[in-house]
Design a protein around this motif. Structure first.
Motif, PDB file in Angstrom:
ATOM      1  N   ALA A   1       8.737  -7.115  -1.315  1.00  0.00           N
ATOM      2  CA  ALA A   1       8.094  -5.960  -1.928  1.00  0.00           C
ATOM      3  C   ALA A   1       7.585  -4.988  -0.870  1.00  0.00           C
ATOM      4  O   ALA A   1       7.745  -3.769  -0.999  1.00  0.00           O
ATOM      5  CB  ALA A   1       6.945  -6.416  -2.829  1.00  0.00           C
ATOM      6  N   VAL A   2       6.981  -5.530   0.201  1.00  0.00           N
ATOM      7  CA  VAL A   2       6.461  -4.677   1.272  1.00  0.00           C
ATOM      8  C   VAL A   2       7.597  -3.946   1.984  1.00  0.00           C
ATOM      9  O   VAL A   2       7.504  -2.747   2.284  1.00  0.00           O
ATOM     10  CB  VAL A   2       5.632  -5.506   2.275  1.00  0.00           C
ATOM     11  CG1 VAL A   2       5.257  -4.667   3.487  1.00  0.00           C
ATOM     12  CG2 VAL A   2       4.378  -6.056   1.603  1.00  0.00           C
ATOM     13  N   VAL A   3       8.694  -4.656   2.254  1.00  0.00           N
ATOM     14  CA  VAL A   3       9.840  -4.032   2.919  1.00  0.00           C
ATOM     15  C   VAL A   3      10.433  -2.928   2.036  1.00  0.00           C
ATOM     16  O   VAL A   3      10.867  -1.881   2.537  1.00  0.00           O
ATOM     17  CB  VAL A   3      10.907  -5.091   3.255  1.00  0.00           C
ATOM     18  CG1 VAL A   3      12.189  -4.421   3.755  1.00  0.00           C
ATOM     19  CG2 VAL A   3      10.379  -6.063   4.307  1.00  0.00           C
ATOM     20  N   THR A   4      10.435  -3.150   0.719  1.00  0.00           N
ATOM     21  CA  THR A   4      10.943  -2.127  -0.200  1.00  0.00           C
ATOM     22  C   THR A   4      10.099  -0.869  -0.155  1.00  0.00           C
ATOM     23  O   THR A   4      10.603   0.242  -0.379  1.00  0.00           O
ATOM     24  CB  THR A   4      10.993  -2.687  -1.634  1.00  0.00           C
ATOM     25  OG1 THR A   4      11.721  -3.925  -1.640  1.00  0.00           O
ATOM     26  CG2 THR A   4      11.699  -1.721  -2.573  1.00  0.00           C
ATOM     27  N   VAL A   5       8.810  -1.010   0.148  1.00  0.00           N
ATOM     28  CA  VAL A   5       7.942   0.155   0.300  1.00  0.00           C
ATOM     29  C   VAL A   5       8.475   1.084   1.393  1.00  0.00           C
ATOM     30  O   VAL A   5       8.450   2.314   1.254  1.00  0.00           O
ATOM     31  CB  VAL A   5       6.492  -0.275   0.637  1.00  0.00           C
ATOM     32  CG1 VAL A   5       5.637   0.940   0.988  1.00  0.00           C
ATOM     33  CG2 VAL A   5       5.876  -1.027  -0.539  1.00  0.00           C
ATOM     34  N   VAL A   6       8.989   0.497   2.466  1.00  0.00           N
ATOM     35  CA  VAL A   6       9.535   1.291   3.571  1.00  0.00           C
ATOM     36  C   VAL A   6      10.709   2.147   3.081  1.00  0.00           C
ATOM     37  O   VAL A   6      10.816   3.336   3.401  1.00  0.00           O
ATOM     38  CB  VAL A   6       9.973   0.379   4.734  1.00  0.00           C
ATOM     39  CG1 VAL A   6      10.586   1.203   5.857  1.00  0.00           C
ATOM     40  CG2 VAL A   6       8.793  -0.431   5.249  1.00  0.00           C
ATOM     41  N   ALA A   7      11.593   1.531   2.287  1.00  0.00           N
ATOM     42  CA  ALA A   7      12.731   2.281   1.743  1.00  0.00           C
ATOM     43  C   ALA A   7      12.261   3.403   0.825  1.00  0.00           C
ATOM     44  O   ALA A   7      12.825   4.504   0.837  1.00  0.00           O
ATOM     45  CB  ALA A   7      13.666   1.327   0.999  1.00  0.00           C
ATOM     46  N   ALA A   8      11.213   3.127   0.022  1.00  0.00           N
ATOM     47  CA  ALA A   8      10.705   4.155  -0.890  1.00  0.00           C
ATOM     48  C   ALA A   8      10.077   5.319  -0.127  1.00  0.00           C
ATOM     49  O   ALA A   8      10.238   6.481  -0.514  1.00  0.00           O
ATOM     50  CB  ALA A   8       9.683   3.532  -1.840  1.00  0.00           C
ATOM     51  N   ILE A   9       9.358   5.013   0.960  1.00  0.00           N
ATOM     52  CA  ILE A   9       8.764   6.079   1.766  1.00  0.00           C
ATOM     53  C   ILE A   9       9.851   6.977   2.359  1.00  0.00           C
ATOM     54  O   ILE A   9       9.669   8.188   2.532  1.00  0.00           O
ATOM     55  CB  ILE A   9       7.891   5.472   2.884  1.00  0.00           C
ATOM     56  CG1 ILE A   9       6.656   4.797   2.268  1.00  0.00           C
ATOM     57  CG2 ILE A   9       7.460   6.529   3.895  1.00  0.00           C
ATOM     58  CD1 ILE A   9       5.805   4.052   3.259  1.00  0.00           C
ATOM     59  N   ALA A  10      11.014   6.381   2.667  1.00  0.00           N
ATOM     60  CA  ALA A  10      12.120   7.141   3.264  1.00  0.00           C
ATOM     61  C   ALA A  10      12.873   7.994   2.251  1.00  0.00           C
ATOM     62  O   ALA A  10      13.718   8.806   2.632  1.00  0.00           O
ATOM     63  CB  ALA A  10      13.088   6.186   3.957  1.00  0.00           C
ATOM     64  N   MET A  11      12.585   7.834   0.949  1.00  0.00           N
ATOM     65  CA  MET A  11      13.227   8.686  -0.061  1.00  0.00           C
ATOM     66  C   MET A  11      12.880  10.153   0.191  1.00  0.00           C
ATOM     67  O   MET A  11      11.787  10.454   0.672  1.00  0.00           O
ATOM     68  CB  MET A  11      12.763   8.307  -1.475  1.00  0.00           C
ATOM     69  CG  MET A  11      13.367   7.061  -2.050  1.00  0.00           C
ATOM     70  SD  MET A  11      12.753   6.752  -3.750  1.00  0.00           S
ATOM     71  CE  MET A  11      13.475   8.154  -4.643  1.00  0.00           C
ATOM     72  N   PRO A  12      13.798  11.065  -0.114  1.00  0.00           N
ATOM     73  CA  PRO A  12      13.458  12.495  -0.006  1.00  0.00           C
ATOM     74  C   PRO A  12      12.255  12.821  -0.879  1.00  0.00           C
ATOM     75  O   PRO A  12      12.121  12.301  -1.988  1.00  0.00           O
ATOM     76  CB  PRO A  12      14.722  13.194  -0.520  1.00  0.00           C
ATOM     77  CG  PRO A  12      15.818  12.199  -0.336  1.00  0.00           C
ATOM     78  CD  PRO A  12      15.198  10.859  -0.535  1.00  0.00           C
TER      79      PRO A  12
END
Length: 456
Positions: free
Chosen positions: A430-441
């Motif tokens: 879940a924490v790692v997925t946060v990184v991907a979400a932050i990288a969203m445009p």
């Protein structure tokens, strides 16, 4: 919703009938393949069906999928041995590979972005209902009729779903010549089959450092490299490489990986954890997990208000806050299990999933035209399948290492420790997925006009 129900019920109904199937057909050591081979066939076929739907339309693909699922169900019901049942599950999986992404893609075609959250909530509610109906039907059929009815029940469901789609869904597709990417499709299916098989069976059917494992990973990697080469030269690639070069599509696919890993960690270990630590009956343990799929459609149906006001990225991040909080709470209390608290954590995580999975998928769908939406939807759901396959392998390796070190799988303290490590893994995902979400445009195009029912 009817077509989604075919896959949703099948994903839960079989688990309760495993013991009856083994008693009738034997081959206890082979029964995990009933699940692995189905997941494999479904995962590798999704990108291919998705591309074909962009070429010939959604309707023929979803009807083909329902037909394959119907055929596989009939054959499974008449299976005379475990190997035969496993082989027929492949046909079912190939049908599911068309049914699941097409239902989501059709919703993307005919509803606006503002409407899609509610419709995706309806689709998610099918999974919530199935999480209760599936195990109940499986138990009833196994106890009072025969395990074969868990497959025969699909016959009327498939026929009704196909008739409803045929009668009510109409689309206009531009007629033109297409060049089918046979080479790319073959390389994709072969490479992913080997890689997913290696991940699913590594540490289970064979050791991670065994010749089978190394060979499957190596050959799969080589074929995947050849696939990338072939796609760069194909006129109409089955999985266009531009999917991975666009920031929004790449980040939403990575979010899909995280969603798949979180879900498999909970669905695979929460029921066993409750049964072995608290002596909870299987049905009650399953219902504790089912609240996850109750929270999902509730938040999914409300997510439209959030992403229309704050944007897709912010909505996904809000959902991830719920997922992180719920998974951390679950992991931190693994040594002191309580049924009500586990159910509460699953509900909170489910609320998060509805704000993660649906808005990220709709963000990807709304960024492309009709003739690319099938590929984009298929890629997102395929990423979720890969996340589940990789997640189940990693979580299984972590749990098995603790069981092996302790020399037992039944001691309550050992089960608590192993489950706690898995729940920590879910929290990390879940924490790692946060990184991907932050990288969203930060800004994604949000449509409010009419849905697209026909090809451009």
């Amino acid at each position: 919703m009817l077509t989604t129900g075919l896959v949703a019920i099948d994903s839960t109904i079989l688990a309760t009938a495993v013991s009856s199937i083994v008693d009738d057909l034997g081959s206890f050591s082979l029964f995990p393949w009933l699940f692995s081979i189905y997941l494999l066939a479904q995962a590798v076929s999704v990108p291919i069906y998705a591309k074909l739907s962009d070429m010939v339309g959604r309707k023929p693909i979803v009807l083909i999928g329902i037909g394959l699922f119907l055929l596989g169900s009939i054959l499974c019901g008449f299976a005379w041995s475990m190997p035969a049942l496993i082989a027929f599950r492949v046909i079912q999986g190939l049908g599911a590979g068309a049914v699941q992404p097409m239902s989501v893609t059709i919703a993307g075609d005919i509803y606006t972005v503002a409407e899609r959250a509610k419709t995706q909530g309806y689709l998610a509610s099918v999974w919530a209902i199935s999480s209760v109906v599936g195990p109940t039907l499986g138990g009833l059929f196994s106890q009072f009729l025969s395990w074969r009815w868990i497959f025969f029940i699909n016959i009327p469901l498939c026929l009704i779903a196909a008739w409803m789609i045929y009668k009510n869904f109409h689309e206009t597709v531009e007629k033109k010549q297409h060049k089918v990417d046979y080479l790319g499709a073959s390389l994709l299916a072969a490479s992913l089959s080997l890689l997913i098989l290696a991940v699913l069976e590594g540490g289970q059917a064979w050791a991670w450092n065994s010749p089978q494992s190394i060979g499957a990973f190596a050959l799969g990697a080589v074929l995947l490299g050849l696939f990338v080469w072939a796609e760069s030269r194909a006129d109409e690639p089955v999985l266009p490489l531009w999917v991975f070069s666009r920031r929004l599509l790449l980040t939403t696919s990575l979010i899909g990986l995280g969603v798949g890993a979180i879900l498999i960690g909970l669905t695979s270990y929460v029921p066993t954890y409750l049964e072995r630590t608290l002596g909870t009956p299987p049905l009650v343990a399953g219902l504790a997990l089912a609240v996850l799929t109750i929270g999902w459609p509730i938040s999914a149906s409300l997510s439209g208000r959030l992403y229309l006001r704050f944007g897709f990225r912010t909505t996904v991040l809000i959902g991830l806050v719920f997922a992180v909080v719920g998974s951390v709470a679950l992991a931190s209390t693994a040594q002191t299990p309580a049924l009500w608290f586990v159910a509460l954590c699953c509900f909170v995580i489910g609320l998060g999933m509805g704000l993660i999975a649906v808005p990220s998928l709709i963000a990807a769908q709304s960024s492309v035209a009709w003739n690319e939406r099938g590929v984009v939807t298929g890629t997102n759901l395929f990423a979720r399948s890969i996340g589940s396959a990789v997640g189940v392998a990693i979580f299984g390796a972590l749990a098995n290492a603790i069981f092996l070190a302790a020399g037992t799988e039944t001691d309550v303290a050992v089960v608590e420790q192993a489950s706690g490590v898995v729940f920590i893994g879910v929290a990390v995902a879940a924490v790692v997925t946060v990184v991907a979400a932050i990288a969203m445009p930060r800004q994604s195009r949000v449509e409010t006009g009419a849905g697209e029912a026909a090809a451009a």
